[in-house]
Write a protein that holds these residues in place. Structure first.
Motif, mmCIF file in Angstrom:
data_model
loop_
_atom_site.group_PDB
_atom_site.id
_atom_site.type_symbol
_atom_site.label_atom_id
_atom_site.label_comp_id
_atom_site.label_asym_id
_atom_site.label_seq_id
_atom_site.Cartn_x
_atom_site.Cartn_y
_atom_site.Cartn_z
ATOM 1 N N ALA A 44 0.840 -1.202 0.000
ATOM 2 C CA ALA A 44 0.000 0.000 0.000
ATOM 3 C C ALA A 44 0.874 1.250 0.000
ATOM 4 O O ALA A 44 1.861 1.329 0.743
ATOM 5 N N ALA A 45 0.513 2.211 -0.837
ATOM 6 C CA ALA A 45 1.261 3.474 -0.914
ATOM 7 C C ALA A 45 0.497 4.465 -1.767
ATOM 8 O O ALA A 45 -0.273 4.074 -2.656
ATOM 9 N N ARG A 74 7.444 4.057 -3.697
ATOM 10 C CA ARG A 74 6.717 3.363 -4.762
ATOM 11 C C ARG A 74 7.318 3.692 -6.126
ATOM 12 O O ARG A 74 7.483 2.804 -6.971
ATOM 13 N N ARG A 128 -2.032 4.237 5.026
ATOM 14 C CA ARG A 128 -1.191 3.059 4.766
ATOM 15 C C ARG A 128 -0.799 2.300 6.026
ATOM 16 O O ARG A 128 -0.883 1.065 6.051
ATOM 17 N N ILE A 144 4.128 -1.681 3.117
ATOM 18 C CA ILE A 144 3.902 -0.332 2.616
ATOM 19 C C ILE A 144 5.242 0.233 2.152
ATOM 20 O O ILE A 144 6.306 -0.252 2.547
#
Length: 342
Positions: free
Chosen positions: A135-136, A143, A170, A182
């Motif tokens: 998640a980001a 990312r 996140r 993350i």
């Protein structure tokens, strides 16, 4: 009592009129990368203790909304100088040669970007990220740089599933098990996860610099046109920054008090610990101990440009030497830093 004649009074008045005007301080707008935190104290102390004033500067400090966003805001004229990601300059300068941004002072010798996870998620080394959910935010530095990180660690870049989230979401998603990992600045994620109840021993952090992506972190960025037009101002700003940083290292309590004066809800113990963490990881590095803060190694800078060009798919990246500048630095002897006091 001494009495002054009308002629004497007129003479005084004439002298006052004829006296040269006092130069006004140069107003500068500095944009931080985020809300005021411990590692920003260098500029707060530079303002409070007169370092900016001695350089003829009147600096207004404003919060930012991400280290990558700083480049866009400075280019748009929202701020004169910004504390942001020099890696983001690669794409900006390639696409906007007429509005180029330059790096006048390399504050963080290492990036704080990394992949963070928790014990029990089956991720004990970077290669374990295959098949995992990360998640980001879309523009998060970690990312964006993940393809370079993946290549350095033998991971197919397309072997992970990305979940696009807002920054505050996140860490809670990771805690709830809705994401396996993350990307974030480790300095933020570490303390955010602890605040959410994670045990320190359960936090796993894979900092990019320690895992094959040796690039620089945040720096002082400004328009190339401004740097060319007012080099003396930029040199003064850099000198004042170094003086404020030295004060912060010598007096951490005063540094955090300066942060709290601007961010009343700041948690003093947490910000003190965060400042120590960042100074240790990103500022007081062996390179800085040898060469002084602000040092730029040409080979590292070139490698950073190559990594960012790959991550952003930039076909014509600028040369590192065109924007990673050292022209505004004082001599190395004036850039040596003390250890951070207890």
């Amino acid at each position: 009592m001494t009495r002054l004649t009308r002629r004497a009074l007129l003479g005084i008045g004439a002298g006052l009129v004829a006296a040269p005007a006092i130069a006004q301080p140069r107003a500068i707008r500095l944009m931080l990368d985020w809300t005021p935190q411990g590692y920003h104290a260098a500029w707060f102390l530079a303002a409070e203790r007169g370092h900016f004033a001695r350089e003829g500067l009147n600096v207004a400090i404003q919060r930012g909304f991400g280290s990558g966003d700083v480049v866009t805001k400075v280019a748009a004229g929202v701020a004169d100088i910004g504390f942001g990601d020099p890696g983001a300059v690669v794409k900006h300068n390639a696409e906007n040669p007429g509005r180029a941004i330059v790096n006048a002072f390399q504050y963080f010798d290492r990036t704080l970007a990394g992949v963070i996870t928790l014990a029990g998620r089956g991720i004990e080394k970077p290669s374990d990220l295959r098949g995992k959910r990360i998640a980001a935010p879309a523009g998060d530095s970690g990312r964006v740089l993940f393809p370079a990180f993946a290549r350095a660690n033998g991971i197919p870049a397309d072997s992970v599933t990305w979940i696009t989230v807002a920054p505050p979401i996140r860490e809670p998603m990771l805690m709830r098990g809705e994401a396996d990992a993350i990307t974030a600045f480790v300095s933020g994620a570490f303390f955010n996860l602890r605040a959410l109840g994670a045990r320190e021993a359960d936090i796993r952090m894979f900092g990019f610099n320690a895992h094959g992506v040796d690039i620089y972190g945040n720096a002082l960025l400004l328009p190339a046109e401004l740097a060319q037009r007012e080099p003396a101002m930029v040199r003064g700003f850099v000198r004042a920054t170094i003086a404020g940083l030295r004060d912060a290292l010598n007096d951490p309590a005063a540094a955090i008090a300066a942060v709290q004066a601007r961010e009343p809800l700041a948690d003093v113990p947490l910000e003190t610990e965060r400042m120590r963490f960042i100074m240790r990881e990103a500022v007081l590095t062996p390179t800085v101990a040898q060469h002084g803060v602000g040092h730029v190694d040409g080979a590292r800078a070139t490698a950073m440009v190559a990594a960012m060009a790959e991550s952003f798919a930039v076909p014509n990246p600028p040369a590192a030497s065109s924007f990673m500048l050292t022209d505004f630095l004082p001599p190395a002897a004036e850039r040596m830093l003390p250890a951070m006091r207890a």
